[in-house]
Scaffold this active site. Structure first.
Site, PDB file in Angstrom:
ATOM      1  N   ASN A 154       0.804  -1.233   0.000  1.00  0.00           N
ATOM      2  CA  ASN A 154       0.000   0.000   0.000  1.00  0.00           C
ATOM      3  C   ASN A 154       0.831   1.274   0.000  1.00  0.00           C
ATOM      4  O   ASN A 154       0.465   2.260  -0.636  1.00  0.00           O
ATOM      5  CB  ASN A 154      -1.011  -0.021   1.158  1.00  0.00           C
ATOM      6  CG  ASN A 154      -0.352  -0.117   2.499  1.00  0.00           C
ATOM      7  OD1 ASN A 154       0.717  -0.700   2.633  1.00  0.00           O
ATOM      8  ND2 ASN A 154      -0.968   0.462   3.500  1.00  0.00           N
ATOM      9  N   GLU A 253       3.403  -4.922  12.153  1.00  0.00           N
ATOM     10  CA  GLU A 253       2.409  -3.864  11.938  1.00  0.00           C
ATOM     11  C   GLU A 253       1.337  -4.492  11.069  1.00  0.00           C
ATOM     12  O   GLU A 253       1.582  -4.799   9.897  1.00  0.00           O
ATOM     13  CB  GLU A 253       3.033  -2.668  11.231  1.00  0.00           C
ATOM     14  CG  GLU A 253       4.201  -2.032  11.961  1.00  0.00           C
ATOM     15  CD  GLU A 253       3.826  -1.442  13.291  1.00  0.00           C
ATOM     16  OE1 GLU A 253       2.622  -1.270  13.566  1.00  0.00           O
ATOM     17  OE2 GLU A 253       4.732  -1.167  14.085  1.00  0.00           O
ATOM     18  N   CYS A 287      -3.227   1.541   6.363  1.00  0.00           N
ATOM     19  CA  CYS A 287      -3.636   0.750   7.532  1.00  0.00           C
ATOM     20  C   CYS A 287      -4.401   1.608   8.539  1.00  0.00           C
ATOM     21  O   CYS A 287      -5.242   1.088   9.276  1.00  0.00           O
ATOM     22  CB  CYS A 287      -2.424   0.130   8.176  1.00  0.00           C
ATOM     23  SG  CYS A 287      -1.134   1.340   8.500  1.00  0.00           S
ATOM     24  N   GLU A 466       7.219   1.074  15.653  1.00  0.00           N
ATOM     25  CA  GLU A 466       8.129   1.542  14.620  1.00  0.00           C
ATOM     26  C   GLU A 466       8.259   3.055  14.735  1.00  0.00           C
ATOM     27  O   GLU A 466       7.493   3.711  15.422  1.00  0.00           O
ATOM     28  CB  GLU A 466       7.602   1.147  13.241  1.00  0.00           C
ATOM     29  CG  GLU A 466       7.564  -0.356  13.076  1.00  0.00           C
ATOM     30  CD  GLU A 466       7.492  -0.793  11.636  1.00  0.00           C
ATOM     31  OE1 GLU A 466       6.451  -0.551  11.010  1.00  0.00           O
ATOM     32  OE2 GLU A 466       8.468  -1.378  11.132  1.00  0.00           O
TER      33      GLU A 466
HETATM   34  P1  NAD Z   1       0.016  -9.306   3.010  1.00  0.00           P
HETATM   35  O1  NAD Z   1       0.023  -9.825   4.402  1.00  0.00           O
HETATM   36  O2  NAD Z   1      -0.766 -10.042   2.000  1.00  0.00           O
HETATM   37  O3  NAD Z   1       1.503  -9.267   2.416  1.00  0.00           O
HETATM   38  C1  NAD Z   1       2.518  -8.510   3.027  1.00  0.00           C
HETATM   39  C2  NAD Z   1       3.861  -9.128   2.675  1.00  0.00           C
HETATM   40  O4  NAD Z   1       3.968 -10.412   3.264  1.00  0.00           O
HETATM   41  C3  NAD Z   1       4.099  -9.315   1.182  1.00  0.00           C
HETATM   42  O5  NAD Z   1       5.432  -8.989   0.907  1.00  0.00           O
HETATM   43  C4  NAD Z   1       3.847 -10.800   0.993  1.00  0.00           C
HETATM   44  O6  NAD Z   1       4.517 -11.368  -0.099  1.00  0.00           O
HETATM   45  C5  NAD Z   1       4.376 -11.368   2.292  1.00  0.00           C
HETATM   46  N1  NAD Z   1       3.824 -12.656   2.706  1.00  0.00           N
HETATM   47  C6  NAD Z   1       2.571 -13.126   2.499  1.00  0.00           C
HETATM   48  N2  NAD Z   1       2.442 -14.347   3.069  1.00  0.00           N
HETATM   49  C7  NAD Z   1       3.631 -14.635   3.645  1.00  0.00           C
HETATM   50  C8  NAD Z   1       4.120 -15.760   4.386  1.00  0.00           C
HETATM   51  N3  NAD Z   1       3.356 -16.815   4.670  1.00  0.00           N
HETATM   52  N4  NAD Z   1       5.403 -15.724   4.814  1.00  0.00           N
HETATM   53  C9  NAD Z   1       6.186 -14.657   4.570  1.00  0.00           C
HETATM   54  N5  NAD Z   1       5.788 -13.578   3.866  1.00  0.00           N
HETATM   55  C10 NAD Z   1       4.514 -13.561   3.418  1.00  0.00           C
HETATM   56  O7  NAD Z   1      -0.402  -7.791   3.124  1.00  0.00           O
HETATM   57  P2  NAD Z   1      -0.719  -6.787   1.932  1.00  0.00           P
HETATM   58  O8  NAD Z   1      -1.991  -7.250   1.300  1.00  0.00           O
HETATM   59  O9  NAD Z   1       0.506  -6.621   1.099  1.00  0.00           O
HETATM   60  O10 NAD Z   1      -0.965  -5.418   2.708  1.00  0.00           O
HETATM   61  C11 NAD Z   1      -2.211  -4.998   3.177  1.00  0.00           C
HETATM   62  C12 NAD Z   1      -2.335  -5.298   4.655  1.00  0.00           C
HETATM   63  O11 NAD Z   1      -1.261  -4.685   5.351  1.00  0.00           O
HETATM   64  C13 NAD Z   1      -3.592  -4.735   5.284  1.00  0.00           C
HETATM   65  O12 NAD Z   1      -4.116  -5.656   6.193  1.00  0.00           O
HETATM   66  C14 NAD Z   1      -3.093  -3.514   6.040  1.00  0.00           C
HETATM   67  O13 NAD Z   1      -3.886  -3.117   7.122  1.00  0.00           O
HETATM   68  C15 NAD Z   1      -1.760  -3.988   6.484  1.00  0.00           C
HETATM   69  N6  NAD Z   1      -0.893  -2.844   6.769  1.00  0.00           N
HETATM   70  C16 NAD Z   1      -0.605  -2.557   8.070  1.00  0.00           C
HETATM   71  C17 NAD Z   1       0.182  -1.461   8.380  1.00  0.00           C
HETATM   72  C18 NAD Z   1       0.517  -1.103   9.800  1.00  0.00           C
HETATM   73  O14 NAD Z   1       1.440  -0.334   9.994  1.00  0.00           O
HETATM   74  N7  NAD Z   1      -0.178  -1.621  10.785  1.00  0.00           N
HETATM   75  C19 NAD Z   1       0.677  -0.659   7.347  1.00  0.00           C
HETATM   76  C20 NAD Z   1       0.350  -0.985   6.042  1.00  0.00           C
HETATM   77  C21 NAD Z   1      -0.427  -2.101   5.766  1.00  0.00           C
END
Ligand code: NAD
Length: 484
Positions: A154, A253, A287, A466
């Site tokens: 994002n 996060e 997020c 963070e």
């Molecule tokens: P996601 O969890 O699908 O993927 C995030 C990352 O994790 C990607 O690089 C992906 O390839 C990797 N990944 C996925 N499965 C994995 C596994 N089993 N092992 C290791 N790596 C793995 O998230 P997304 O769809 O890319 O992002 C959106 C989500 O992120 C939303 O839920 C949002 O709320 C959250 N987010 C949170 C924050 C925060 O600071 N709290 C900030 C931004 C986004």
């Protein structure tokens, strides 16, 4: 149009992957890049290179180490337009957003953590010892070691650099894996690291997916010393399981289902404007974005109407048009998810005040991932659309009567990332700040983050912090010393 090749960066060299995967534009679904998926063997070599580079990097005087970070910041700024086009290409976000937030803050993260590393205090005490003498106690920080950085799509450069910068600043070496959905700016960052002379092995890049790919290879690697992850809560749980056998530090996060509470005494225009920005920023893909809005009953009808006006006035358009207020979602896959919630909301009994569908342009954008900014009312609090994170330009608005009820509603979620409170009553502000269960609370302000404020969640939104001086703890081991 040339299809960009996005390679891995291992031990100071760019490498093809074992295979490639396609990156399509969310604007019109055109093929824009091919990323090279790293094999397990390549991740292994990246980790080995990071270990070889670690002792010299950790031992560099802090001024020299942080000079490298300042060079990375300058390097990003020198190639600002390349980063901007890459970010817009990957995400479809408007140039007004990427040009003012993602890229400048991506560079600024390196400056902020260089500054913090140079000025960090050390805790020290004098202690009475059992034998009547005195001892000097102090704690200083050692790097964790080789850190795996796994980031989401994002805010690709911003969220990647707010992990990479502190990790490097405090003497760690890094394997970064950006989201497979947005692989471009991480590749540019590796190019900048190469061009600015960061020593080989200090910062490595491996492209790929989660399970069965670079994400899993990193989280299960026995020689990685810590993991920092931003993404979905369910992915966080999977990573927690993956690192458990190695008992490694992780910081998370994760997702959110953030509430805004709007009291009848609030500055009405500011509350509407701030809430609209918090709901629709980056097409709802932040997020911290607000997805649940609770409005005190005397102003409820007027507030819903005014918020809907804001939604309808949002200019949905081409990302590189300076007047565009909202671009597409990040991908057609993500649009399908958001549209499934649009359908579910109707099944669950929502009134769709505005939006709820897909805009029709009559041009190439009809093949992209656009949706309309959407406002629902009338859902029961038990509805899945109230409980689950949608991560799109949508919110539900409901009325409340009392402060206690508003706080109870805000806290009735498994998440605990952010919340906003709109009121001019100082007592109400104070009680809401105190009682709302969230990592950060915004009073009379749209949701935001800065390098100085600690950032993170509670409950299923994660743990660890963070940014700020607290954020560096995730990247260091404190060593306590006792000198009698
Ligand atoms: P996601 O969890 O699908 O993927 C995030 C990352 O994790 C990607 O690089 C992906 O390839 C990797 N990944 C996925 N499965 C994995 C596994 N089993 N092992 C290791 N790596 C793995 O998230 P997304 O769809 O890319 O992002 C959106 C989500 O992120 C939303 O839920 C949002 O709320 C959250 N987010 C949170 C924050 C925060 O600071 N709290 C900030 C931004 C986004």
């Amino acid at each position: 149009m040339t299809i960009r090749q996005l390679r891995n960066y291992i031990d100071g060299r760019f490498e093809d992957g074992a295979s490639t995967f396609d990156k399509h534009s969310p604007v019109d679904h055109a093929l824009i890049a091919q990323a090279h998926e790293a094999s397990r063997e390549q991740v292994d070599r990246a980790v080995a290179a990071a270990h070889r580079a670690l002792p010299a990097w950790a031992a560099l005087p802090v001024v020299q180490r942080t000079d490298h970070l300042l060079a990375l910041a300058d390097g990003i700024n020198r190639r600002f337009d390349d980063f901007l086009q890459a970010e817009i290409g990957d995400t479809g976000k408007p140039v007004s957003w990427a040009g003012q937030i993602d890229i400048p803050r991506g560079a600024a993260n390196f400056r902020a953590f260089a500054e913090l590393a140079r000025t960090l205090d050390m805790e020290s005490y004098m202690t009475d010892t059992p034998d009547g003498r005195q001892a000097l106690n102090y704690a200083y920080r050692k790097p964790l070691g080789v850190v795996g950085v796994i980031s989401p799509w994002n805010l690709p450069l911003l969220l990647l650099t707010w992990k990479v910068a502190p990790a490097l600043a405090f003497g760690n070496t890094v394997i970064m894996k950006p989201s497979e959905v947005t692989p471009s700016t991480a590749t540019l960052l590796a190019e900048v690291a190469h061009d600015t002379g960061l020593p080989p092995g200090v910062l490595n890049l491996t492209h790929g997916f989660g399970p069965g790919s670079a994400g899993e290879f990193i989280t299960t690697h026995p020689d990685i010393d810590g993991i920092t992850f931003t993404g979905e809560s369910a992915t966080g749980a999977a990573i927690m399981r993956a690192v458990a056998p190695g008992v490694k530090p992780v910081s998370f996060e994760l997702g959110g289902k953030n509430a805004a509470l709007v009291f009848a005494d609030a500055d009405f225009e500011a509350a509407v404007d701030g809430t609209a920005r918090s709901v629709f920023a980056n097409c709802g893909q932040v997020c911290l974005c607000t997805e649940r809005v609770y409005v005190q009953r005397p102003i409820y009808e007027r507030f819903v109407a005014a918020l809907a006006e804001h939604a309808r006035a949002l200019r949905i358009g081409w990302p590189d048009d300076a007047d565009t207020g909202m671009g597409p979602l990040v991908s057609r896959e993500h649009r399908d998810k958001v549209l499934s919630y649009f359908a579910l909301a109707r099944e669950e009994g929502a009134t769709v005040v505005t939006g709820g569908g897909v805009p029709v342009f009559g041009d190439a954008r009809d093949a992209g991932a656009y949706v309309q900014p959407t406002i629902w009312t009338g859902l029961p609090e038990s509805a899945r659309c109230i409980k689950e994170e949608v991560f799109g330009p949508v919110c539900h608005v409901a009325p409340f009567d009392t402060e206690e009820e508003a706080i109870r509603l805000a806290n009735d979620t498994r998440y605990g990332l952010g919340a906003s409170v709109w009121t001019t009553d100082a007592g109400e502000q104070e009680r809401c700040v105190e009682e709302i269960e969230a990592g950060q609370v915004f009073v009379n302000a749209m949701v935001a983050s800065t390098a100085e404020m600690p950032f993170g969640g509670i409950k299923r939104s994660g743990y660890g912090r963070e940014l700020s001086a607290l954020g560096i703890r995730e990247f260091c081991n404190a060593k306590g010393v006792w000198i009698a």
